[in-house]
Design an enzyme around this catalytic site. Structure first.
Site, short mmCIF file in Angstrom:
data_model
loop_
_atom_site.label_atom_id
_atom_site.label_comp_id
_atom_site.label_asym_id
_atom_site.label_seq_id
_atom_site.Cartn_x
_atom_site.Cartn_y
_atom_site.Cartn_z
N HIS A 127 -0.55 3.71 -6.16
CA HIS A 127 -1.35 2.52 -5.92
C HIS A 127 -0.96 1.62 -7.13
O HIS A 127 -1.08 2.10 -8.52
CB HIS A 127 -2.79 2.95 -5.89
CG HIS A 127 -3.60 1.63 -5.94
ND1 HIS A 127 -3.87 0.73 -4.89
CD2 HIS A 127 -4.21 1.06 -7.04
CE1 HIS A 127 -4.86 -0.12 -5.47
NE2 HIS A 127 -4.91 -0.23 -6.82
N GLU A 137 -10.97 -2.40 -10.24
CA GLU A 137 -10.49 -0.86 -10.22
C GLU A 137 -10.40 -0.22 -11.52
O GLU A 137 -10.62 0.89 -11.64
CB GLU A 137 -8.85 -1.01 -9.63
CG GLU A 137 -8.77 -1.29 -8.02
CD GLU A 137 -7.62 -1.88 -7.59
OE1 GLU A 137 -6.65 -1.53 -8.46
OE2 GLU A 137 -7.35 -2.22 -6.40
N ARG A 192 8.33 3.59 -4.59
CA ARG A 192 8.32 3.84 -3.26
C ARG A 192 9.77 3.84 -2.50
O ARG A 192 9.98 4.76 -1.43
CB ARG A 192 7.35 2.80 -2.33
CG ARG A 192 5.87 3.24 -2.61
CD ARG A 192 4.88 2.10 -2.34
NE ARG A 192 3.55 2.09 -2.51
CZ ARG A 192 2.54 1.19 -2.38
NH1 ARG A 192 2.99 0.10 -2.35
NH2 ARG A 192 1.33 1.71 -2.78
N PHE A 243 -6.46 2.67 10.02
CA PHE A 243 -5.96 3.74 9.25
C PHE A 243 -6.75 4.29 8.20
O PHE A 243 -6.43 5.34 7.35
CB PHE A 243 -4.61 3.63 8.57
CG PHE A 243 -4.43 2.12 7.88
CD1 PHE A 243 -4.80 2.27 6.42
CD2 PHE A 243 -4.21 0.88 8.38
CE1 PHE A 243 -5.11 1.15 5.76
CE2 PHE A 243 -3.79 0.00 7.56
CZ PHE A 243 -4.50 -0.20 6.21
N THR A 291 4.58 -1.94 0.37
CA THR A 291 3.46 -1.04 0.63
C THR A 291 4.14 -0.04 1.80
O THR A 291 4.12 1.23 1.62
CB THR A 291 2.58 -1.88 1.64
OG1 THR A 291 1.60 -2.59 0.79
CG2 THR A 291 1.47 -0.73 2.21
N TYR A 339 -10.94 1.61 -1.63
CA TYR A 339 -10.19 0.85 -0.58
C TYR A 339 -11.18 0.05 0.36
O TYR A 339 -10.85 -0.07 1.42
CB TYR A 339 -9.53 1.85 -0.04
CG TYR A 339 -8.11 2.57 -0.38
CD1 TYR A 339 -7.24 1.46 -0.67
CD2 TYR A 339 -8.06 3.77 -0.73
CE1 TYR A 339 -6.04 1.61 -1.36
CE2 TYR A 339 -6.79 4.06 -1.42
CZ TYR A 339 -5.69 3.22 -1.72
OH TYR A 339 -4.58 3.59 -2.18
N ASN A 378 2.79 7.10 0.56
CA ASN A 378 3.61 6.11 -0.39
C ASN A 378 3.22 6.44 -1.75
O ASN A 378 3.72 5.28 -2.59
CB ASN A 378 3.58 4.88 0.12
CG ASN A 378 2.09 4.14 -0.12
OD1 ASN A 378 1.21 4.79 -0.50
ND2 ASN A 378 1.93 2.92 0.30
N ARG A 427 3.81 -3.88 -9.32
CA ARG A 427 3.83 -4.05 -7.94
C ARG A 427 5.22 -4.05 -7.38
O ARG A 427 5.62 -3.40 -6.73
CB ARG A 427 3.23 -5.64 -7.16
CG ARG A 427 1.58 -5.44 -7.47
CD ARG A 427 0.82 -4.56 -6.42
NE ARG A 427 1.06 -4.87 -5.02
CZ ARG A 427 0.66 -4.14 -4.00
NH1 ARG A 427 -0.41 -3.37 -4.18
NH2 ARG A 427 0.71 -4.56 -2.90
P1 DAT Z 1 -0.76 -1.20 -1.20
O1 DAT Z 1 -1.09 0.19 -1.65
O2 DAT Z 1 0.58 -1.68 -1.37
O3 DAT Z 1 -1.73 -2.25 -2.27
P2 DAT Z 1 -2.64 -1.97 0.96
O4 DAT Z 1 -3.58 -2.23 -0.01
O5 DAT Z 1 -2.55 -3.00 1.88
O6 DAT Z 1 -1.17 -1.52 0.05
O7 DAT Z 1 -2.95 -0.51 1.69
C1 DAT Z 1 -3.50 0.39 0.87
C2 DAT Z 1 -2.93 1.77 1.29
O8 DAT Z 1 -3.37 1.85 2.67
C3 DAT Z 1 -1.62 1.63 1.37
O9 DAT Z 1 -0.69 2.13 -0.09
C4 DAT Z 1 -1.03 2.78 2.46
C5 DAT Z 1 -2.20 2.48 3.42
N1 DAT Z 1 -1.68 1.71 4.40
C6 DAT Z 1 -1.56 0.46 4.47
N2 DAT Z 1 -1.12 -0.06 5.74
C7 DAT Z 1 -1.02 1.19 6.37
C8 DAT Z 1 -0.52 1.22 7.79
N3 DAT Z 1 -0.41 0.31 8.72
N4 DAT Z 1 -0.63 2.80 8.20
C9 DAT Z 1 -1.05 3.93 7.36
N5 DAT Z 1 -1.62 3.60 6.24
C10 DAT Z 1 -1.59 2.13 5.69
MG MG Z 2 -3.57 -2.81 -2.05
#
Ligand code: DAT
Ligand code: MG
Length: 219
Positions: free
Chosen positions: A183, A194, A170, A124, A159, A116, A180, A153
């Site tokens: 990934h 990844e 989800r 977060f 997300t 990440y 959620n 996706r």
């Molecule tokens: P995704 O998992 O859909 O690719 P992302 O890459 O934007 O989403 O974020 C990675 C993860 O981080 C996501 O699955 C959950 C967490 N996350 C994202 N936005 C968040 C938020 N606003 N509050 C808490 N956790 C969050």
């Molecule tokens: Mg992501």
């Protein structure tokens, strides 16, 4: 420089689909995301000096926009703890995608932070890393097939589960953005990074499922 195979691929882009269910190149031989960067300069030079439009360079994520495309899919600790692994895998398997690799991993903090890394400045982030490193394993997987990154996706859903389609993982099983369940790589570059981060190349299987042609053919 110009092989028969490349010529057939060019033909396939103009309507001759002789190889449409085949990966456009031999199996990728890259050892990981870092190694995938090797040869970029040479490839750019090759592209600049040829009229043949290549679809893209293969990486550990296969070749983008072909049936060899791969995505990294990970069931997070809440999905494992809630015993949803089978239901989640079924969505990918019954859609027709090919399972290339699967293992449980109890991620280290370093692995979670690297996975990440793009989100390291977000508020977060510490909670996200703590969640992924809870001590409950994740199920790390590689799935392969046409459009698997985009379709992955969609299968996973938005997300925030509040925005996720009801038929998505989800949308069907999650309530909170912070839990959620799953990934999925969001681009070919992310999939390359990844898959290279979580797997060694010799952990990625090569085989053809029995119904592969029925599922992947375009005519
Ligand atoms: P995704 O998992 O859909 O690719 P992302 O890459 O934007 O989403 O974020 C990675 C993860 O981080 C996501 O699955 C959950 C967490 N996350 C994202 N936005 C968040 C938020 N606003 N509050 C808490 N956790 C969050
Ligand atoms: Mg992501």
């Amino acid at each position: 420089m110009f092989s028969i195979r490349q010529g057939l691929r060019t033909a396939s882009r103009h309507g001759v689909r002789a190889l449409s269910t085949q990966p456009a190149r031999a199996a990728p031989r890259y050892a990981g995301a870092a190694a995938a960067a090797a040869g970029v300069a040479a490839f750019a030079l090759y592209q600049a000096n040829t009229a043949v439009k290549m679809e893209g360079k293969p990486t550990i994520a296969g070749e983008h926009k072909t049936v060899s495309e791969r995505s990294f899919i990970m069931i997070k600790p809440d999905g494992v703890s809630r015993q949803l692994v089978g239901k989640i895998i079924d969505k990918f398997e019954s859609r027709g995608y090919k399972l290339v690799a699967l293992k449980t991993v109890t991620p280290s903090k370093e692995l979670a932070q690297e996975h990440y890394a793009d989100l390291s400045s977000r508020p977060f982030f510490p909670g996200l890393v703590a969640y992924i490193t809870s001590g409950v394993p994740v199920v790390a997987m590689v799935w392969e097939g046409k459009d698997v990154i985009k379709q992955g996706r969609r299968i996973v859903g938005a997300t925030n589960p509040l925005d996720a389609d009801p038929g998505s993982v989800r949308g069907q099983y999650a309530v909170s953005v912070g839990r959620n369940l799953i990934h999925a790589s969001d681009s070919f570059d992310s999939a390359t990074k990844e898959i290279g981060l979580w797997f060694k190349e010799n952990e990625l299987s090569q085989y053809e499922p029995a119904a592969w042609g029925w599922i992947m053919a375009d005519n």
